[in-house]
Design an enzyme around this catalytic site. Structure first.
Site, PDB file in Angstrom:
ATOM      1  N   TYR A   1     -16.047   1.895   7.783  1.00 27.97           N
ATOM      2  CA  TYR A   1     -14.590   1.869   7.979  1.00 27.97           C
ATOM      3  C   TYR A   1     -14.239   2.352   9.390  1.00 27.97           C
ATOM      4  CZ  TYR A   1      -9.740   3.507   7.709  1.00 27.97           C
ATOM      5  OH  TYR A   1      -8.415   3.755   7.977  1.00 27.97           O
TER       6      TYR A   1
ATOM      7  N   GLY B   1       0.821  -1.212   0.000  1.00 20.89           N
ATOM      8  CA  GLY B   1       0.000   0.000   0.000  1.00 20.89           C
ATOM      9  C   GLY B   1       0.859   1.268   0.000  1.00 20.89           C
TER      10      GLY B   1
ATOM     11  N   GLU C   1     -10.373   8.742  11.655  1.00 23.16           N
ATOM     12  CA  GLU C   1     -11.760   8.443  11.257  1.00 23.16           C
ATOM     13  C   GLU C   1     -12.574   7.922  12.439  1.00 23.16           C
ATOM     14  OE1 GLU C   1     -13.992   8.160   8.383  1.00 23.16           O
ATOM     15  OE2 GLU C   1     -12.722   9.824   7.776  1.00 23.16           O
TER      16      GLU C   1
ATOM     17  N   THR D   1      -6.892   5.275  13.374  1.00 22.98           N
ATOM     18  CA  THR D   1      -7.154   6.410  12.479  1.00 22.98           C
ATOM     19  C   THR D   1      -8.016   7.490  13.104  1.00 22.98           C
ATOM     20  OG1 THR D   1      -8.455   7.005  10.525  1.00 22.98           O
ATOM     21  CG2 THR D   1      -8.978   4.916  11.513  1.00 22.98           C
TER      22      THR D   1
ATOM     23  N   ASP E   1       1.681   3.234   3.031  1.00 21.74           N
ATOM     24  CA  ASP E   1       2.560   3.345   4.196  1.00 21.74           C
ATOM     25  C   ASP E   1       3.581   2.211   4.260  1.00 21.74           C
ATOM     26  OD1 ASP E   1       0.880   5.414   4.744  1.00 21.74           O
ATOM     27  OD2 ASP E   1       0.191   4.670   6.696  1.00 21.74           O
TER      28      ASP E   1
ATOM     29  N   LYS F   1     -12.529   0.228  12.613  1.00 18.69           N
ATOM     30  CA  LYS F   1     -11.267   0.636  13.234  1.00 18.69           C
ATOM     31  C   LYS F   1     -11.414   0.874  14.743  1.00 18.69           C
ATOM     32  CE  LYS F   1      -8.138   0.827   9.830  1.00 18.69           C
ATOM     33  NZ  LYS F   1      -6.738   0.352   9.883  1.00 18.69           N
TER      34      LYS F   1
ATOM     35  N   ARG G   1       0.278   7.591  -2.868  1.00 14.96           N
ATOM     36  CA  ARG G   1      -1.066   7.497  -2.295  1.00 14.96           C
ATOM     37  C   ARG G   1      -1.987   6.826  -3.324  1.00 14.96           C
ATOM     38  NH1 ARG G   1      -4.461   7.071   2.005  1.00 14.96           N
ATOM     39  NH2 ARG G   1      -5.218   9.083   2.736  1.00 14.96           N
TER      40      ARG G   1
ATOM     41  N   HIS H   1      -2.501  11.086   5.891  1.00 15.09           N
ATOM     42  CA  HIS H   1      -1.137  11.329   5.406  1.00 15.09           C
ATOM     43  C   HIS H   1      -1.023  10.802   3.986  1.00 15.09           C
ATOM     44  CE1 HIS H   1      -1.349   7.755   7.938  1.00 15.09           C
ATOM     45  NE2 HIS H   1      -0.553   7.178   7.056  1.00 15.09           N
TER      46      HIS H   1
ATOM     47  N   MET I   1      -5.611 -11.081   5.952  1.00 16.68           N
ATOM     48  CA  MET I   1      -6.155 -10.737   7.269  1.00 16.68           C
ATOM     49  C   MET I   1      -7.431 -11.508   7.590  1.00 16.68           C
ATOM     50  SD  MET I   1      -3.962  -8.724   8.532  1.00 16.68           S
ATOM     51  CE  MET I   1      -4.779  -8.159  10.025  1.00 16.68           C
TER      52      MET I   1
HETATM   53  P1  NAP Z   1      -3.493   1.396   1.575  1.00 15.79           P
HETATM   54  O1  NAP Z   1      -2.602   2.105   0.625  1.00 15.79           O
HETATM   55  O2  NAP Z   1      -4.920   1.183   1.219  1.00 15.79           O
HETATM   56  O3  NAP Z   1      -2.830  -0.039   1.837  1.00 15.79           O
HETATM   57  C1  NAP Z   1      -3.522  -1.061   2.501  1.00 15.79           C
HETATM   58  C2  NAP Z   1      -2.833  -2.385   2.251  1.00 15.79           C
HETATM   59  O4  NAP Z   1      -3.614  -3.410   2.923  1.00 15.79           O
HETATM   60  C3  NAP Z   1      -2.762  -2.800   0.774  1.00 15.79           C
HETATM   61  O5  NAP Z   1      -1.447  -3.168   0.466  1.00 15.79           O
HETATM   62  C4  NAP Z   1      -3.699  -3.992   0.682  1.00 15.79           C
HETATM   63  O6  NAP Z   1      -3.266  -5.028  -0.169  1.00 15.79           O
HETATM   64  C5  NAP Z   1      -3.637  -4.541   2.116  1.00 15.79           C
HETATM   65  N1  NAP Z   1      -4.809  -5.384   2.374  1.00 15.79           N
HETATM   66  C6  NAP Z   1      -6.107  -5.084   2.143  1.00 15.79           C
HETATM   67  N2  NAP Z   1      -6.891  -6.136   2.477  1.00 15.79           N
HETATM   68  C7  NAP Z   1      -6.070  -7.107   2.921  1.00 15.79           C
HETATM   69  C8  NAP Z   1      -6.280  -8.425   3.408  1.00 15.79           C
HETATM   70  N3  NAP Z   1      -7.490  -8.959   3.473  1.00 15.79           N
HETATM   71  N4  NAP Z   1      -5.205  -9.137   3.794  1.00 15.79           N
HETATM   72  C9  NAP Z   1      -3.955  -8.627   3.696  1.00 15.79           C
HETATM   73  N5  NAP Z   1      -3.679  -7.390   3.240  1.00 15.79           N
HETATM   74  C10 NAP Z   1      -4.733  -6.639   2.850  1.00 15.79           C
HETATM   75  O7  NAP Z   1      -3.453   2.085   3.011  1.00 15.79           O
HETATM   76  P2  NAP Z   1      -2.373   3.099   3.618  1.00 15.79           P
HETATM   77  O8  NAP Z   1      -2.738   4.477   3.262  1.00 15.79           O
HETATM   78  O9  NAP Z   1      -1.010   2.583   3.347  1.00 15.79           O
HETATM   79  O10 NAP Z   1      -2.697   2.965   5.174  1.00 15.79           O
HETATM   80  C11 NAP Z   1      -2.073   1.960   5.969  1.00 15.79           C
HETATM   81  C12 NAP Z   1      -2.939   1.683   7.185  1.00 15.79           C
HETATM   82  O11 NAP Z   1      -3.079   2.865   7.945  1.00 15.79           O
HETATM   83  C13 NAP Z   1      -4.354   1.214   6.884  1.00 15.79           C
HETATM   84  O12 NAP Z   1      -4.715   0.298   7.881  1.00 15.79           O
HETATM   85  C14 NAP Z   1      -5.202   2.465   7.002  1.00 15.79           C
HETATM   86  O13 NAP Z   1      -6.518   2.139   7.361  1.00 15.79           O
HETATM   87  C15 NAP Z   1      -4.470   3.177   8.119  1.00 15.79           C
HETATM   88  N6  NAP Z   1      -4.538   4.625   8.119  1.00 15.79           N
HETATM   89  C16 NAP Z   1      -4.187   5.316   6.995  1.00 15.79           C
HETATM   90  C17 NAP Z   1      -4.210   6.697   7.008  1.00 15.79           C
HETATM   91  C18 NAP Z   1      -3.812   7.494   5.808  1.00 15.79           C
HETATM   92  O14 NAP Z   1      -4.127   8.686   5.775  1.00 15.79           O
HETATM   93  N7  NAP Z   1      -3.129   6.921   4.836  1.00 15.79           N
HETATM   94  C19 NAP Z   1      -4.579   7.369   8.194  1.00 15.79           C
HETATM   95  C20 NAP Z   1      -4.902   6.638   9.313  1.00 15.79           C
HETATM   96  C21 NAP Z   1      -4.854   5.257   9.275  1.00 15.79           C
HETATM   97  P3  NAP Z   1      -3.396  -4.949  -1.764  1.00 15.79           P
HETATM   98  O15 NAP Z   1      -2.251  -4.095  -2.187  1.00 15.79           O
HETATM   99  O16 NAP Z   1      -3.270  -6.384  -2.148  1.00 15.79           O
HETATM  100  O17 NAP Z   1      -4.728  -4.351  -2.068  1.00 15.79           O
HETATM  101  N1  GDD Z   2     -11.919  10.076  -2.117  1.00 18.56           N
HETATM  102  C1  GDD Z   2     -12.530  11.218  -2.430  1.00 18.56           C
HETATM  103  N2  GDD Z   2     -12.878  11.457  -3.741  1.00 18.56           N
HETATM  104  N3  GDD Z   2     -12.819  12.104  -1.458  1.00 18.56           N
HETATM  105  C2  GDD Z   2     -13.401  13.270  -1.808  1.00 18.56           C
HETATM  106  C3  GDD Z   2     -13.741  13.570  -3.133  1.00 18.56           C
HETATM  107  C4  GDD Z   2     -13.480  12.612  -4.143  1.00 18.56           C
HETATM  108  O1  GDD Z   2     -13.767  12.794  -5.321  1.00 18.56           O
HETATM  109  N4  GDD Z   2     -14.283  14.803  -3.164  1.00 18.56           N
HETATM  110  C5  GDD Z   2     -14.290  15.263  -1.913  1.00 18.56           C
HETATM  111  N5  GDD Z   2     -13.753  14.331  -1.076  1.00 18.56           N
HETATM  112  C6  GDD Z   2     -13.637  14.468   0.375  1.00 18.56           C
HETATM  113  C7  GDD Z   2     -14.190  13.285   1.173  1.00 18.56           C
HETATM  114  O2  GDD Z   2     -15.616  13.367   1.248  1.00 18.56           O
HETATM  115  C8  GDD Z   2     -13.487  13.485   2.499  1.00 18.56           C
HETATM  116  O3  GDD Z   2     -14.165  14.435   3.269  1.00 18.56           O
HETATM  117  C9  GDD Z   2     -12.126  14.077   2.101  1.00 18.56           C
HETATM  118  O4  GDD Z   2     -12.260  14.486   0.729  1.00 18.56           O
HETATM  119  C10 GDD Z   2     -10.965  13.100   2.208  1.00 18.56           C
HETATM  120  O5  GDD Z   2     -11.320  11.896   1.548  1.00 18.56           O
HETATM  121  P1  GDD Z   2     -10.235  10.741   1.283  1.00 18.56           P
HETATM  122  O6  GDD Z   2      -9.049  11.295   0.621  1.00 18.56           O
HETATM  123  O7  GDD Z   2     -10.949   9.612   0.609  1.00 18.56           O
HETATM  124  O8  GDD Z   2      -9.744  10.343   2.738  1.00 18.56           O
HETATM  125  P2  GDD Z   2     -10.547  10.069   4.098  1.00 18.56           P
HETATM  126  O9  GDD Z   2     -10.318  11.249   4.986  1.00 18.56           O
HETATM  127  O10 GDD Z   2     -11.944   9.673   3.842  1.00 18.56           O
HETATM  128  O11 GDD Z   2      -9.786   8.797   4.672  1.00 18.56           O
HETATM  129  C11 GDD Z   2      -8.353   8.712   4.668  1.00 18.56           C
HETATM  130  O12 GDD Z   2      -7.840   9.209   5.872  1.00 18.56           O
HETATM  131  C12 GDD Z   2      -8.235   8.479   7.038  1.00 18.56           C
HETATM  132  C13 GDD Z   2      -7.597   9.174   8.247  1.00 18.56           C
HETATM  133  O13 GDD Z   2      -8.425  10.232   8.655  1.00 18.56           O
HETATM  134  C14 GDD Z   2      -7.997   7.240   4.454  1.00 18.56           C
HETATM  135  O14 GDD Z   2      -6.632   7.121   4.253  1.00 18.56           O
HETATM  136  C15 GDD Z   2      -8.381   6.400   5.649  1.00 18.56           C
HETATM  137  O15 GDD Z   2      -7.890   5.072   5.482  1.00 18.56           O
HETATM  138  C16 GDD Z   2      -7.745   7.034   6.892  1.00 18.56           C
HETATM  139  O16 GDD Z   2      -8.071   6.292   8.034  1.00 18.56           O
END
Ligand code: NAP
Ligand code: GDD
Length: 324
Positions: free
Chosen positions: A151, A12, A128, A126, A14, A155, A186, A181, A60
C-alpha cells in the site's frame, strides 16, 4: 455559477465528509462509484447527504471510465480519494492495490491533462509513505519516504506522479499527506473502529473478546471531518503544493483500547483483549507523528477534535448502532 467537484471514493470514510463540506459551500458534487452487486450508501446516509450527490460510474482501473467522467463533467476540482486503503490487506492483494492506487492515479491525471487541463487535482497521499523515515521523531514534507507495505509503495508512486504532472505539464495538482484520521464511519477493519465496535458489542453482551494485533504501534490519530477541510484549502491556494496534515500527537493502540473500555465503564481491558498473530503485519511501522508547521502557516489549518473526544465519539456511535 456553482463550482463543480468530482469525488472518487465517495462511499468510503472521507468521501461523505468531504462531500458534505463541499455541499455546504455550494458546490455541485459528483461522486464516482464503481459497479456494485449491492449498493452501500450507509456512510452517506449517516451524514444525511445521499440524495444530494450526483453519482457517476467509474473504476480507477478502467481508464476509459475516468476519461468519460472527466470529459463529461469538466470539474473545477477533482478529489481522488479512491483506493484499496487497507494496509493489512495490501500484502495479500499487492497487484490490485498497485493497479488502483498507483496506475489509477496515472490514468486520472492523463484524463485531466488531455480533456480538462484547468481542473485542480487533490491526491490522497498518506503518512504510510514515510514508513521508517523520520526527522527527529516526526515526519514533515522534507522527510524521506521508506514505505513498509505494498500500500505504502503504491502511494509513493501516486505521490510522485502527482508532483510530476505539476512539474511537466503545469497542472494544478496537490498531495495531502494525511496521517490517520478516523470517525464513526471508519471502515470496520481499521483498528480504531474495530476497537470501538468491539467495545460496544462487549458492553451490550454480544461478544466477550476482542482480537487485536500489535498493541504497541503508535499513530497520529485525528478526526476525518477536520481533515477534509485541509483538502479543500489546498485547492484554493494561488499555487499548488504538498502538505502534511496531522495532529502532532501520537498514541499507541493500547492507549486507544484503554480509553475506549474505560468510557463504557469496563476498567480492566485486559480481561477482554486477546492478542492474535493473524492481525500482525509482515513489516510494521512503529510510530507516525506529524510535524504540521506548513499546513498551519500556509493554509491556516489545525485539527479541532482532541484524541479523547475522538475515542468517545466513536464509542458512542457504535453503542447507538447496537441499540436498534
Ligand atoms: P476508504 O474508506 O477505504 O474508502 C476508499 C474508497 O475507494 C471506497 O469508497 C472504495 O469503493 C473506493 N475504491 C476502491 N477501489 C476502487 C476502484 N478500483 N475504483 C473506484 N473506487 C474504488 O478510505 P478513506 O479512509 O475514506 O480514505 C480516503 C483516501 O485517503 C484513500 O485514498 C486512502 O488511501 C487515503 N488516506 C486515508 C487515511 C485515513 O487515515 N483514513 C490517511 C491517509 C490517506 P467501495 O466503497 O466500492 O469499496
Ligand atoms: N487493522 C488493524 N487490526 N490494525 C491493528 C490491529 C488489528 O486488529 N491490531 C493492531 N493494529 C495496528 C496495526 O498493526 C497498525 O500499526 C495500527 O494498528 C493502525 O492500523 P490501521 O488502523 O489498519 O491503520 P494503518 O495505520 O495501517 O493505515 C491507515 O492509516 C494510513 C495513514 O497513516 C489507513 O487508513 C491507510 O489507508 C492510511 O493511509
Amino acid at each position: 455559477m456553482a463550482k463543480t467537484a468530482l469525488v472518487t471514493g465517495i462511499l468510503g470514510q472521507d468521501g461523505p465528509y468531504l462531500a458534505k463540506f463541499l455541499l455546504g459551500k455550494g458546490y455541485k458534487v459528483y461522486g464516482m462509484v464503481r459497479r456494485y452487486s449491492n449498493p452501500n450508501f450507509d456512510n452517506l446516509d449517516f451524514l444525511g447527504i445521499t440524495k444530494k450527490v450526483e453519482y457517476v460510474e467509474g473504476d480507477m482501473t478502467d481508464e476509459s471510465s475516468l476519461i468519460t467522467n472527466i470529459k463529461n463533467i469538466q470539474p473545477d476540482e477533482v478529489y481522488n480519494l479512491a483506493a484499496q486503503s487497507f494496509v493489512g490487506g495490501s500484502w495479500h492483494q499487492a497487484k490490485l492495490t498497485t493497479e488502483i492506487n498507483a496506475l489509477g492515479v496515472l490514468y486520472l491525471l492523463n484524463a485531466i491533462k488531455l480533456f480538462s487541463p484547468t481542473t485542480k487535482f487533490y491526491q490522497a497521499s498518506t503518512s504510510e509513505m514515510f514508513g521508517l523515515g523520520n526527522t527527529n521523531g516526526y515526519q514533515d514534507e522534507n522527510t524521506c519516504f521508506h514505505p513498509r507495505s505494498p500500500y505504502g509503495i503504491s502511494k509513493v508512486y501516486a505521490y510522485w506522479t502527482t508532483v510530476n504532472f505539476r512539474e511537466s505539464y503545469g497542472l494544478f495538482t496537490c498531495n495531502g499527506i494525511l496521517f490517520n484520521h478516523e470517525s464513526p464511519i471508519r471502515g470496520i477493519q481499521f483498528v480504531t473502529r474495530k476497537i470501538t465496535d468491539g467495545v460496544a458489542k462487549i458492553k451490550k453482551g454480544l461478544a466477550d473478546k476482542l482480537y487485536l494485533g500489535n498493541l504497541e504501534a503508535k499513530r497520529d490519530w485525528g478526526f476525518a471531518g477536520d481533515y477534509v477541510e485541509a483538502m479543500h484549502l489546498m485547492l484554493q491556494q494561488e499555487k499548488p503544493g504538498d502538505y502534511v496534515v496531522g495532529t502532532g500527537e501520537s498514541h499507541s493502540v493500547q492507549e486507544f483500547v484503554e480509553l475506549a473500555f474505560k468510557y463504557v465503564g469496563l476498567d480492566n481491558w485486559r480481561n477482554y483483549v486477546v492478542t492474535d498473530p493473524r492481525y500482525k503485519r509482515p513489516a510494521e511501522i512503529h510510530e507516525l507523528k506529524a510535524k504540521t508547521d506548513k499546513v498551519k502557516k500556509i493554509l491556516g489549518w489545525q485539527p479541532k477534535m482532541p484524541f479523547e473526544e475522538l475515542v468517545k465519539t466513536m464509542v458512542e456511535a457504535d453503542l447507538k448502532r447496537y441499540e436498534h
